[in-house]
Design a protein around this motif. Structure first.
Motif, PDB file in Angstrom:
ATOM      1  N   GLY A 583       9.321  30.865  67.236  1.00 51.85           N
ATOM      2  CA  GLY A 583       8.825  29.544  66.899  1.00 51.85           C
ATOM      3  C   GLY A 583       9.895  28.715  66.224  1.00 51.85           C
ATOM      4  N   ASP A 584       9.485  27.543  65.755  1.00 53.37           N
ATOM      5  CA  ASP A 584      10.397  26.594  65.126  1.00 53.37           C
ATOM      6  C   ASP A 584       9.828  26.139  63.787  1.00 53.37           C
ATOM      7  N   CYS A 585      10.742  25.800  62.869  1.00 53.19           N
ATOM      8  CA  CYS A 585      10.401  25.215  61.579  1.00 53.19           C
ATOM      9  C   CYS A 585      11.243  23.951  61.407  1.00 53.19           C
ATOM     10  N   SER A 586      10.602  22.867  61.048  1.00 51.70           N
ATOM     11  CA  SER A 586      11.302  21.590  60.918  1.00 51.70           C
ATOM     12  C   SER A 586      11.010  20.972  59.561  1.00 51.70           C
ATOM     13  N   LEU A 606      18.259  14.373  55.981  1.00 48.86           N
ATOM     14  CA  LEU A 606      18.752  15.000  57.199  1.00 48.86           C
ATOM     15  C   LEU A 606      17.636  15.822  57.831  1.00 48.86           C
ATOM     16  N   PRO A 607      17.138  15.444  58.997  1.00 52.43           N
ATOM     17  CA  PRO A 607      16.127  16.271  59.687  1.00 52.43           C
ATOM     18  C   PRO A 607      16.784  17.491  60.327  1.00 52.43           C
ATOM     19  N   ILE A 608      16.257  18.655  60.031  1.00 54.54           N
ATOM     20  CA  ILE A 608      16.802  19.893  60.584  1.00 54.54           C
ATOM     21  C   ILE A 608      15.671  20.671  61.236  1.00 54.54           C
ATOM     22  N   THR A 609      16.059  21.601  62.108  1.00 49.06           N
ATOM     23  CA  THR A 609      15.115  22.480  62.806  1.00 49.06           C
ATOM     24  C   THR A 609      15.651  23.901  62.742  1.00 49.06           C
ATOM     25  N   LEU A 610      14.799  24.813  62.351  1.00 51.71           N
ATOM     26  CA  LEU A 610      15.149  26.228  62.275  1.00 51.71           C
ATOM     27  C   LEU A 610      14.413  26.964  63.378  1.00 51.71           C
ATOM     28  N   SER A 611      15.171  27.578  64.268  1.00 48.79           N
ATOM     29  CA  SER A 611      14.596  28.353  65.368  1.00 48.79           C
ATOM     30  C   SER A 611      14.594  29.826  64.993  1.00 48.79           C
ATOM     31  N   VAL A 612      13.453  30.484  65.121  1.00 56.37           N
ATOM     32  CA  VAL A 612      13.282  31.887  64.742  1.00 56.37           C
ATOM     33  C   VAL A 612      12.928  32.693  65.974  1.00 56.37           C
ATOM     34  N   ASP A 613      13.674  33.794  66.176  1.00 54.22           N
ATOM     35  CA  ASP A 613      13.403  34.731  67.266  1.00 54.22           C
ATOM     36  C   ASP A 613      13.429  36.135  66.689  1.00 54.22           C
ATOM     37  N   GLN A 614      12.260  36.718  66.511  1.00 56.42           N
ATOM     38  CA  GLN A 614      12.129  38.021  65.868  1.00 56.42           C
ATOM     39  C   GLN A 614      11.768  39.088  66.878  1.00 56.42           C
ATOM     40  N   MET A 615      12.487  40.200  66.816  1.00 57.02           N
ATOM     41  CA  MET A 615      12.199  41.390  67.604  1.00 57.02           C
ATOM     42  C   MET A 615      11.900  42.533  66.633  1.00 57.02           C
ATOM     43  N   LEU A 619      16.423  40.079  64.039  1.00 55.47           N
ATOM     44  CA  LEU A 619      15.977  38.761  63.631  1.00 55.47           C
ATOM     45  C   LEU A 619      17.108  37.768  63.862  1.00 55.47           C
ATOM     46  N   THR A 620      16.834  36.763  64.669  1.00 55.22           N
ATOM     47  CA  THR A 620      17.817  35.737  64.993  1.00 55.22           C
ATOM     48  C   THR A 620      17.284  34.388  64.528  1.00 55.22           C
ATOM     49  N   MET A 621      18.090  33.682  63.705  1.00 54.17           N
ATOM     50  CA  MET A 621      17.729  32.357  63.212  1.00 54.17           C
ATOM     51  C   MET A 621      18.862  31.389  63.531  1.00 54.17           C
ATOM     52  N   ARG A 622      18.495  30.220  63.991  1.00 52.59           N
ATOM     53  CA  ARG A 622      19.474  29.207  64.374  1.00 52.59           C
ATOM     54  C   ARG A 622      19.045  27.864  63.797  1.00 52.59           C
ATOM     55  N   VAL A 623      19.959  27.235  63.056  1.00 52.24           N
ATOM     56  CA  VAL A 623      19.702  25.948  62.426  1.00 52.24           C
ATOM     57  C   VAL A 623      20.490  24.877  63.162  1.00 52.24           C
ATOM     58  N   PHE A 624      19.818  23.815  63.537  1.00 52.23           N
ATOM     59  CA  PHE A 624      20.499  22.721  64.238  1.00 52.23           C
ATOM     60  C   PHE A 624      19.865  21.397  63.832  1.00 52.23           C
ATOM     61  N   THR A 625      20.642  20.334  64.013  1.00 45.27           N
ATOM     62  CA  THR A 625      20.192  18.982  63.708  1.00 45.27           C
ATOM     63  C   THR A 625      20.799  18.021  64.717  1.00 45.27           C
ATOM     64  N   LYS A 626      20.122  16.908  64.932  1.00 49.35           N
ATOM     65  CA  LYS A 626      20.593  15.899  65.876  1.00 49.35           C
ATOM     66  C   LYS A 626      21.341  14.760  65.186  1.00 49.35           C
ATOM     67  N   GLN A 627      21.407  14.784  63.867  1.00 45.61           N
ATOM     68  CA  GLN A 627      22.101  13.730  63.130  1.00 45.61           C
ATOM     69  C   GLN A 627      23.299  14.306  62.387  1.00 45.61           C
ATOM     70  N   ASP A 628      24.151  13.414  61.927  1.00 45.63           N
ATOM     71  CA  ASP A 628      25.331  13.824  61.176  1.00 45.63           C
ATOM     72  C   ASP A 628      24.951  14.155  59.740  1.00 45.63           C
ATOM     73  N   LEU A 629      25.649  15.122  59.171  1.00 47.33           N
ATOM     74  CA  LEU A 629      25.448  15.509  57.782  1.00 47.33           C
ATOM     75  C   LEU A 629      26.289  14.607  56.889  1.00 47.33           C
ATOM     76  N   LYS A 630      25.624  13.873  55.991  1.00 46.16           N
ATOM     77  CA  LYS A 630      26.304  12.939  55.100  1.00 46.16           C
ATOM     78  C   LYS A 630      26.165  13.456  53.672  1.00 46.16           C
ATOM     79  N   ALA A 631      27.308  13.815  53.066  1.00 43.12           N
ATOM     80  CA  ALA A 631      27.344  14.341  51.708  1.00 43.12           C
ATOM     81  C   ALA A 631      28.171  13.424  50.830  1.00 43.12           C
TER      82      ALA A 631
END
Length: 647
Positions: A583-586, A606-615, A619-631
């Motif tokens: 599933g996904d977490c946003s 910053l909108p982010i999405t965490l993708s979770v794939d559990q066996m 456990l595989t987790m992937r974090v991605f975003t469609k916008q630039d990170l501004k710090a």
């Protein structure tokens, strides 16, 4: 001649004794001739005294006191059924545990009185049963009223008796579990079907009143350190319930049961052997020894030991339990209402009560399984059925920790726990567990008393729900878990964070009771590292669905460096089974820094999405975003960071 010669005084005395001996039989003969339809029976005896062997050196001595019973059944020509009345009174009932060394009083002398009546006319209801609807019924009225004097149970130093009760409990548990076999199940199914068709006509009324119940219990957990003065080697707890009323009204397949407790409290005593009234009053003056007490009742009200409940009726009820059963629609409803209470839980208290809590959970599971068994075996094939269980908690204050050390205070304005089970004709069903908390707040301090401090958690509202789908008469095939919350703010200073950490470590240390603290901390650190590096998860093949929605989550660390971490619009959805979830977490992530009365953004929204794939072992987790990170790293942020004390 001298033997048969009596004076007038002796002759009158002998004649009087003869008349007294003959009068009961003569009186019965006269009554039988004049009123052949009236029956009266009187019995007044000294009840037997029983010796019950508990072990080779200990026995229980039961003194049943004095017993009196009266049965009166007059019959009139206008009535087909007489108004039969039964009166029972028992006095000085007690129980002692006798051994070669000492005698221990388990149940102090008490009195009991009961009045029963069977009549064709309508009878009056007690206050606990008023307001219940009564259908027009031509059947007989049955009413039983029981009044019991204060009951005092002393179970301190009664290990032999407790072991005997535990043995009886284990044997009963095994017998109940054996009922799951097919032969007993089929036989009980036939008996239940016969009982369901047998509906008793008329109205049945039951009312039981216990003036007061006092129970002294002993804690059986060992101390961690011998030099710890806050934990006595032998601990005793005094549980007191004031004005207990039980009412039952049954008619035409419907029954309603009520339980009212006017007041209650639990207190820990300094010495287990001192369970007297004087010691109780001395202990109630020290608040750190309270375990459970009403938050709106002063101690002077609880200290009064009067049996007059006229003044107590003006106070709101501490506990109200209602049980409703309807055979026509196969409905069972249980509702429990608690008044505002303060509950204090220390590591030692939790350890002492752990065994009792496990036994209570076992009994709840057995009762639930037995109710579901009757539904599946008898009711499910006829029509739909449902079970509803509700617990309502008014303002609740929960104190976790030790006095003068570290305490976590949790408060809620209202709490609702609800369980519902629905069974259909085709064998399918659904079980739902719902938890609702309104205005949840939390803080950390060092006193085991409710404090008016700045909240570290909340206020917030939380909704939690677990729904199980069943097939084939109760077999779980799917489960849905939901968590919904509004704004969830957390504000912690370094001092409060250390207090929370000390409370958690204190409970872990007391419940685990490690022998070597250094070895335990090293093993715990290694287990955490291994669990982080290597993921292992075992679960079931039941279809599972997780859904989490939090409107706003914020964590603020307050010290020389004030930083706020915010997650907005948190949404998570995971599907699969417990051993394989995807599933996904946003969320929208924001980080801010407080400087000179203004908030400066460290990380822009910053909108982010965490993708979770559990066996099962991966456990595989992937974090991605469609916008630039501004710090934004400013000089003020660096200066405050250098001043920040990490310790």
């Amino acid at each position: 001649q001298d033997f048969f010669s009596f004076s007038k005084e002796k002759e009158l005395l002998i004649g009087k004794q003869l008349r007294l001996v003959a009068s009961p039989l003569a009186r019965r003969a006269i009554l039988a001739c004049q009123r052949p339809s009236e029956f009266q029976f009187l019995m007044n005896i000294c009840a037997p005294k029983l010796w019950l062997p508990i072990s080779s050196e200990t026995a229980a001595f039961l003194d049943a006191g004095r017993f009196r019973m009266k049965i009166h059944s007059p019959q009139s020509k206008q009535q087909k059924l007489s108004d039969t009345s039964l009166q029972i009174s028992a006095k000085d009932i007690s129980l002692q545990l006798v051994s070669e060394t000492n005698n221990l009083s388990i149940i102090q002398p008490l009195q009991l009185s009961a009045d029963a009546i069977l009549a064709e006319r309508e009878l009056s209801l007690q206050s606990i049963l008023r307001g219940m609807p009564i259908k027009d019924d031509q059947g007989p009225w049955r009413k039983l009223t029981v009044d019991i004097s204060p009951i005092r149970l002393d179970l301190v130093d009664a290990e032999v008796l407790v072991r005997a009760i535990g043995k009886w409990y284990t044997q009963g548990l095994v017998r109940v579990q054996k009922k799951q076999s097919k032969k007993i199940k089929e036989q009980q199914k036939k008996n239940d079907s016969k009982l369901d068709k047998r509906i008793t006509p008329g109205v049945s009324i039951l009312s039981i009143h216990v003036q007061r119940l006092e129970v002294a219990l002993e804690g059986h957990s060992k101390r961690i350190h011998d030099d710890d003065d806050d934990e006595p080697r032998k601990r005793a707890y005094l549980v007191k319930l004031v004005s207990i009323n039980v009412g039952r009204l049954a008619q035409q397949g419907q029954s309603r049961n009520n339980l009212l407790v006017q007041d209650a409290y639990i207190v820990r005593l300094n010495e287990a052997s001192s369970t007297t009234r004087a010691n109780e009053e001395a202990m109630l003056q020290q608040y750190e020894h309270w375990i459970l007490v009403r938050s709106d009742t002063p101690s002077t009200t609880i200290l009064t030991n009067t049996d007059d409940t006229s003044e107590a009726n003006d106070i709101s009820t501490f506990l109200h339990v209602t049980l409703f059963h309807d055979d026509s629609c196969h409905l069972d409803e249980v509702e429990i209402d608690f008044d505002a209470i303060v509950l204090r839980i220390t590591p030692t208290t939790l350890k002492d009560c752990a065994t009792g809590l496990r036994r209570i959970l076992e009994l709840v599971q057995l009762v639930t399984k037995e109710m579901e068994r009757k539904i599946h075996d008898v009711v499910a094939k006829e029509s739909d059925s449902s079970i509803l269980f509700k617990v309502n908690l008014k303002p609740l204050t929960l104190l976790l920790g030790r006095h003068n050390n570290a305490v976590i205070q949790i408060m809620s304005h209202a709490m609702l726990v609800m369980f519902q089970s629905i069974e259909n004709k085709n064998g399918s069903g659904r079980k739902t567990l719902h938890l609702s908390i309104n205005e949840l707040q939390g803080s950390a301090h060092q006193m085991l008393q409710p404090q008016q401090l700045q909240t570290s958690l909340g206020p917030t509202s939380i909704e939690f729900r677990v729904a199980y789908g069943t097939e084939n008469c109760g077999s779980i095939v799917s489960q849905d878990i939901y968590l919904d919350s509004e704004a969830l703010p957390i504000h912690l200073s370094p001092a409060e964070f250390r207090l929370v950490q000390r409370v958690v470590e204190g409970f872990q240390k007391r419940l685990n009771s490690p022998v070597d603290e250094k070895l335990h901390s090293l093993q715990q650190h290694q287990n955490r590292r291994r669990s982080f590096l290597r993921y292992q998860k075992k679960g079931t093949g039941i279809m599972t669905n997780f859904r989490v929605e939090i409107e706003r989550f914020s964590f603020q660390l307050e010290s020389s460096l004030v930083v706020q971490f915010v997650l907005d619009k948190v949404k998570s959805r995971l599907e699969g089974c417990l051993s394989a979830l995807t599933g996904d977490c946003s969320a929208v992530v924001t980080c801010k820094h407080y400087h000179k009365g203004e908030w400066e953004a460290i990380i822009e929204p910053l909108p982010i999405t965490l993708s979770v794939d559990q066996m099962p072992n991966e456990l595989t987790m992937r974090v991605f975003t469609k916008q630039d990170l501004k710090a934004n790293i400013t000089s003020s942020l660096l200066k405050d960071y250098l001043k920040f004390d990490v310790s």
